[in-house]
Design a protein around this motif. Sequence first.
Motif: not given
Length: 311
Positions: A102-108, A111-116, A119-123, A132-139
């Motif tokens: 249902n969604s597509y998550l990747r780090r593009v 090497d940052a850890a998954e940002p908040l 996580k909020r967008a997934k929830s 909605e699309l979310a982009f932050d710290q390379g994720w």
Amino acid sequence: MSFDVQGLRDALEQHGRVARVVIASHQGSSPRETGASMLVWDGGQSGTIGGGVLELEAARRALDATVTTVTRVPLGPALGQCCGGSVTLVTEVFECVPDVSNSYLRRVEGDAAEPLKIKRAKSQDRNGSSHELAFDQGWLFEPVQPARAPLWVWGAGHVGRAIVDVIAPTQAVDITWVDSAPDRFPDRRDGEKSFVINELSAINIPDAVPHAPRDAHHLILTYSHVFDLDLCHRLLDHGFASAGLIGSSTKWARFRSRLQTLGHTDAQISRIQCPIGQPDLGKHPQAIAVGVASELLMSLQTKTLGKDVAV
């Protein structure tokens, strides 16, 4: 905007290696919104990120890309555009469809850890409060586009061709196009195809009705009033999400009478719209196509699928 798995699958089947460019974020004025995307392959593309020079340069870079890249483009200084804003583009190269649900998550990048924010967008996507699309710290997180609504276009004459030409590039629907012989369809060279259309030939066109999904949308545009009437009759028995019939008010009055004689109630018959489109635009095939396409796309965007909404 969302990740179109089916569109990517279609492009890969036709063209092999495909690059996808998506606007991951923008600041200030930009030609397209966040989430707008395009697919690029050797010799063609589908979709658009807008902006003229922006799209031209992005497509050129995509053809040369071998790995995922993140490019930040100030539209004025870099490209001489008057928008005044900037965009961040993510370019990814695909040789197969990624394993997504249902969604597509990747780090593009990075090497940052998954940002908040991610996580909020997934929830929010899981509970349905936002898609909605979310982009932050390379994720990069994108919701996956739901399966396309099935659209069956009955007839490959002038109006049928105009409607398919208008609707197909939007890739908002999965089109099955039916006529009585293969040579009724236009000759579409492989290099000109940026989308898939399922062409189906049936000597007696209404015989194809049982193959249509019961939640499909239908546009009845054949060269024969006999076929048109039989299609209306069979579809009323078969079931559909919506159905539209090309014709005048006089034609529809005659059809209504004949459909009543065939045992259909007024309420059932009224689910078929005739005439179709927006009559004020005129009767030119392209004018009809614009009216039909706008009504169908608006109905899909307002989530009226599965309801008794005519196109």
